[in-house]
Design a protein around this motif. Structure first.
Motif, PDB file in Angstrom:
ATOM      1  N   HIS A 166      -1.439  -4.300  -2.754  1.00 28.98           N
ATOM      2  CA  HIS A 166      -2.778  -4.739  -2.663  1.00 28.98           C
ATOM      3  C   HIS A 166      -3.723  -3.541  -2.895  1.00 28.98           C
ATOM      4  O   HIS A 166      -4.617  -3.331  -3.804  1.00 28.98           O
ATOM      5  CB  HIS A 166      -3.050  -5.363  -1.340  1.00 28.98           C
ATOM      6  CG  HIS A 166      -4.600  -5.566  -1.148  1.00 28.98           C
ATOM      7  ND1 HIS A 166      -5.144  -6.940  -1.669  1.00 28.98           N
ATOM      8  CD2 HIS A 166      -5.514  -4.800  -0.821  1.00 28.98           C
ATOM      9  CE1 HIS A 166      -6.392  -6.796  -1.133  1.00 28.98           C
ATOM     10  NE2 HIS A 166      -6.745  -5.593  -0.711  1.00 28.98           N
ATOM     11  N   HIS A 170      -6.296  -2.177  -6.010  1.00 30.27           N
ATOM     12  CA  HIS A 170      -7.819  -1.511  -5.880  1.00 30.27           C
ATOM     13  C   HIS A 170      -7.733  -0.247  -6.881  1.00 30.27           C
ATOM     14  O   HIS A 170      -8.655   0.050  -7.495  1.00 30.27           O
ATOM     15  CB  HIS A 170      -7.984  -1.168  -4.771  1.00 30.27           C
ATOM     16  CG  HIS A 170      -8.526  -2.450  -3.760  1.00 30.27           C
ATOM     17  ND1 HIS A 170      -9.536  -3.302  -4.446  1.00 30.27           N
ATOM     18  CD2 HIS A 170      -8.422  -2.946  -2.679  1.00 30.27           C
ATOM     19  CE1 HIS A 170      -9.838  -4.015  -3.321  1.00 30.27           C
ATOM     20  NE2 HIS A 170      -8.921  -4.024  -2.255  1.00 30.27           N
ATOM     21  N   SER A 200     -11.885  -0.001   1.881  1.00 28.46           N
ATOM     22  CA  SER A 200     -11.975  -1.496   2.260  1.00 28.46           C
ATOM     23  C   SER A 200     -11.964  -1.956   3.546  1.00 28.46           C
ATOM     24  O   SER A 200     -12.020  -0.985   4.533  1.00 28.46           O
ATOM     25  CB  SER A 200     -10.699  -2.206   1.466  1.00 28.46           C
ATOM     26  OG  SER A 200      -9.666  -1.654   2.062  1.00 28.46           O
ATOM     27  N   ASP A 413     -11.895  -7.765  -2.615  1.00 29.04           N
ATOM     28  CA  ASP A 413     -10.500  -8.468  -3.156  1.00 29.04           C
ATOM     29  C   ASP A 413     -10.776  -9.804  -4.268  1.00 29.04           C
ATOM     30  O   ASP A 413     -11.548 -10.478  -4.087  1.00 29.04           O
ATOM     31  CB  ASP A 413      -9.937  -9.062  -1.868  1.00 29.04           C
ATOM     32  CG  ASP A 413      -9.611  -7.973  -0.902  1.00 29.04           C
ATOM     33  OD1 ASP A 413      -9.477  -6.774  -1.309  1.00 29.04           O
ATOM     34  OD2 ASP A 413      -9.112  -8.178   0.215  1.00 29.04           O
TER      35      ASP A 413
HETATM   36 ZN    ZN Z   1      -8.989  -4.868  -0.491  1.00 30.49          ZN
END
Ligand code: ZN
Ligand code: AMP
Length: 466
Positions: A166, A170, A200, A413
């Motif tokens: 993840h 980004h 985040s 996200d």
């Molecule tokens: Zn994130």
């Protein structure tokens, strides 16, 4: 990607070849967002339409997100989040399939097309040739719902699956943005190496990104993530009735809107010229001041250490609000919101500048060829952060550094960034084995204990993915 290009090229249409060279259909799971995207990455050359205009290097055919309704918990409740994925994911995928490009009329080749329900009948669509899914880091129960669905699609369609990190996604998002730009060149930007500041809800990472899977962690948080801290500050500073009336569950966004209702024109910011100025206390008209993080250790040894710390800021904001009690009016709340964000974002900027100074010291004048700072993750949608970083870099001798912020919809996200990271990973020769499972923790740095992106198991090296 080869199989798709060959199939479509067989039908002899340059437009179709450009349009459908690489379709990646992916499913993302964070904790509370269920998101699905269909992304085409087109091979080059030629990327010309029938009318001669250059096509973008990538096209997003579908991109939607459903966020679990966690409002009553003022945060993410794991059971509500998992339930929301279970309820929404299959429905969202079914909707997404309608947006797949139509199969060329002459083709009914089952290896490259799928039948999709259309009203009471059927229509033939191009089959995605890759499935990408978030594998970690994050809440395992939520990730598993996405991974199991992605495996099901990969097995059913007989296509590869890539389990994406993840945070890597980004970091790569600006490359997706450049690929989607109209008339983009086949060269995706920014090229490696670059610095990445990933901010985040769960992470605060400053990275030296030298390649797709090579991200050295230069600084990370020693307590809480910046998004978490910003959310906590928002719940203290933004008046309760505004929080209650708003549908917004990104509390950081509420904090920004409350502090700067007119946006950038209210920023009026000039970065401190030196670290000493940065640490000077700004006593507000209300009589309080918030201290800069990592400034007050007795030895002073942490003032320039490559780490982040946000918990002290959150406590300071709470203390000021508690002390004011019932007399805390709107104007003071606004000043508190602005000061809290200023200090949090200056803290981010200070470590970026220290990192650049270190790189410059190693490599006189060249900064190791780094010309871009990628800023991504939900907090990167904050325009005050952009103002502060730009001013800091200019004042501290790094005005040549480009700032690369994705648009806000791609900062938070989203499935498109996972699709893109999956495609880049696949084209570099990697796909996931079907025995992959969700990872609660997963470092980006190959030097970390888990070996970084490729250090965890369940990867398969393929020689001919491109
Ligand atoms: Zn994130
Ligand atoms: P992510 O985990 O990348 O989806 O980011 C979510 C985090 O970003 C949450 O903590 C949000 O409150 C925060 N966030 C979203 N928009 C903003 C904004 N405009 N300013 C500050 N924080 C934000």
């Amino acid at each position: 990607m080869p199989c798709f290009t060959q199939t479509v090229a067989g039908h002899g249409s340059p437009y179709a070849a450009a349009e459908a060279a690489n379709t990646s259909h992916r499913v993302i799971m964070r904790s509370d967002d269920t998101s699905v995207a269909i992304l085409d990455k087109h091979d080059a050359p030629p990327r010309q339409s029938v009318h001669g205009a250059a096509l973008p290097a990538a096209t997003l055919h579908f991109h939607e997100k459903i966020t679990a309704n966690n409002k009553e918990y003022l945060g993410v409740h794991p059971v509500v989040a998992v339930e929301s994925h279970r309820q929404n994911l299959a429905t969202l995928i079914t909707k997404a399939l309608q947006s797949l490009p139509d199969a060329p009329s002459a083709s009914d080749d089952p290896s490259s097309t799928i039948r999709v329900r259309a009203g009471s009948g059927w229509t033939r669509k191009r089959k995605p040739d890759l499935v990408s899914v978030t594998r970690g880091p994050g809440m395992r129960s939520c990730l598993a719902a996405g991974i199991d669905t992605a495996k099901g699609l990969a097995v059913g369609w007989q296509v590869p699956v890539v389990g994406v990190n993840h945070m890597q996604a980004h970091a790569l998002t600006p490359r997706l943005v450049s690929a989607m730009a109209p008339n983009s060149t086949p060269v995706v930007e920014p090229a490696f190496p670059f610095l990445s500041l990933l901010v985040s809800g769960g992470h605060t990472l400053l990275l030296h990104s030298t390649g797709l899977i090579d991200h050295t962690v230069l600084a990370t948080t020693s307590d809480m993530a910046i998004g978490d801290a910003v959310d906590k500050m928002a719940r203290v500073v933004v008046p309760t009735e505004i929080i209650r009336q708003s549908d917004e569950i990104m509390y950081g966004r509420l904090l920004e809107q409350f502090a700067f209702p007119l946006g950038e024109e209210e920023h009026a910011y000039a970065a401190p010229a030196t670290r000493k100025d940065e640490l000077a206390r700004n006593i507000t008209r209300w009589g309080w001041a918030i201290g800069a993080p990592l400034a007050e250790t007795r030895s002073g040894s942490k003032s320039k250490s490559m780490e982040y710390s946000f918990s002290g800021l959150g406590s300071a904001v709470k203390r000021i609000a508690d002390n004011a009690g019932a007399v805390l009016g709107i104007d003071e709340r606004k000043d508190l919101a602005r000061e809290a964000m200023r200090l949090a974002f200056e803290h981010l900027a200070s470590r970026v500048v220290i990192a650049l100074e270190k790189l410059r010291a190693k490599n006189v004048n060249s900064d190791l060829g780094i010309g871009t700072l990628v800023v991504s993750g939900g907090v990167a949608s904050n325009s005050y952060l952009r103002t502060i970083l730009r001013s800091f870099l200019d004042v501290r001798g790094f005005s040549h550094m480009q700032l690369s912020f994705p648009p806000p919809s791609l900062c938070t996200d989203n499935a498109a960034m996972i699709a893109w990271a999956g495609i880049e990973t696949f084209e570099a020769g990697w796909e996931s084995k079907l025995d992959m499972t969700a990872l609660r923790k997963w470092s980006l740095d190959p030097r970390a204990g888990d070996g970084g992106i490729l250090g965890v198991g369940s990867w398969k090296k393929i020689e001919s993915n491109r």
